[in-house]
Design a protein around this motif. Structure first.
Motif, short mmCIF file in Angstrom:
data_model
loop_
_atom_site.label_atom_id
_atom_site.label_comp_id
_atom_site.label_asym_id
_atom_site.label_seq_id
_atom_site.Cartn_x
_atom_site.Cartn_y
_atom_site.Cartn_z
N UNK A 1 1.92 -1.59 2.38
CA UNK A 1 0.93 -0.82 3.14
C UNK A 1 -0.33 -0.63 2.31
N UNK A 2 -1.37 -0.19 3.01
CA UNK A 2 -2.66 0.11 2.39
C UNK A 2 -2.95 1.59 2.65
N UNK A 3 -3.41 2.29 1.63
CA UNK A 3 -3.81 3.68 1.75
C UNK A 3 -5.30 3.79 1.47
N UNK A 4 -6.06 4.35 2.42
CA UNK A 4 -7.49 4.60 2.24
C UNK A 4 -7.69 6.07 1.93
N UNK A 5 -8.44 6.36 0.88
CA UNK A 5 -8.66 7.74 0.47
C UNK A 5 -9.92 7.79 -0.39
N UNK A 6 -10.33 8.95 -0.79
CA UNK A 6 -11.49 9.07 -1.67
C UNK A 6 -12.12 10.44 -1.60
N UNK A 7 -13.34 10.51 -2.06
CA UNK A 7 -14.06 11.78 -2.04
C UNK A 7 -14.79 11.94 -0.70
N UNK A 8 -15.46 13.06 -0.55
CA UNK A 8 -16.23 13.30 0.66
C UNK A 8 -17.63 12.73 0.57
N UNK A 9 -17.95 12.11 -0.54
CA UNK A 9 -19.23 11.45 -0.70
C UNK A 9 -20.31 12.37 -1.26
N UNK A 10 -21.49 11.79 -1.48
CA UNK A 10 -22.62 12.51 -2.06
C UNK A 10 -23.87 12.26 -1.24
N UNK B 1 -11.51 4.65 -1.81
CA UNK B 1 -10.46 4.05 -2.62
C UNK B 1 -9.46 3.35 -1.70
N UNK B 2 -9.01 2.20 -2.14
CA UNK B 2 -8.08 1.38 -1.37
C UNK B 2 -6.86 1.14 -2.26
N UNK B 3 -5.73 1.75 -1.92
CA UNK B 3 -4.51 1.56 -2.70
C UNK B 3 -3.60 0.59 -1.95
N UNK B 4 -3.19 -0.45 -2.66
CA UNK B 4 -2.28 -1.45 -2.11
C UNK B 4 -0.89 -1.16 -2.67
N UNK B 5 0.12 -1.05 -1.81
CA UNK B 5 1.47 -0.73 -2.27
C UNK B 5 2.45 -1.73 -1.69
N UNK B 6 3.30 -2.28 -2.55
CA UNK B 6 4.29 -3.24 -2.10
C UNK B 6 5.53 -3.20 -2.97
N UNK C 1 -1.29 -10.12 -2.14
CA UNK C 1 -1.64 -10.57 -0.79
C UNK C 1 -2.45 -9.54 -0.03
N UNK C 2 -2.06 -8.26 -0.13
CA UNK C 2 -2.83 -7.20 0.53
C UNK C 2 -4.25 -7.15 -0.02
#
Length: 127
Positions: free
Chosen positions: A26-35, A53-58, A66-67
């Protein structure tokens, strides 16, 4: 939770948090609220930067690689459309190398692997 690539055929994508028992990979999208940057004379924010941020987990290195390959191909050079804003082209960069995720333990398996990329969404308000 969303699925990319069409129902039943793609990768599960999570925003901010992952289900207690996720499907791998799976892919997890996360990060800050920006500036918000560069106020105008009218004290209105003109520029905005949002690091995503894009976290790839396998379960193995091949699935993580591949992700990352698929996401990078899909995002690099794209210019998202956001009403009222001019958005720059996206450029995905590596942020963290692939490593076991010791915060997660899968019964009778061990730890999944993860890697992290970042894409900086830069935009200017259309005045």
């Amino acid at each position: 939770r969303a699925e990319s690539g069409g129902e039943g055929t793609g990768t599960t994508v999570y925003l901010w948090e992952v289900d207690a028992a996720p499907d791998y990979p799976y892919v997890l999208l996360w990060g800050s609220l920006g500036n918000e940057l560069a106020p105008t004379l009218a004290d209105r924010q003109r520029d905005y930067e949002l690091p995503i941020r894009i976290t790839y987990v396998g379960l193995n290195a091949l699935s993580v690689v591949g992700l990352a390959k698929d996401v990078r191909e899909d995002l690099n050079g794209q210019r998202p459309l956001v009403e009222g804003w001019s958005v720059g082209k996206l450029n995905v960069t590596a942020l963290a190398e692939m490593a076991p995720d010791d915060s997660v333990s899968i019964p009778n398996f061990g730890h999944p692997l993860r890697a992290v990329d970042e894409v900086l969404l830069q935009s200017t308000r259309i005045l």
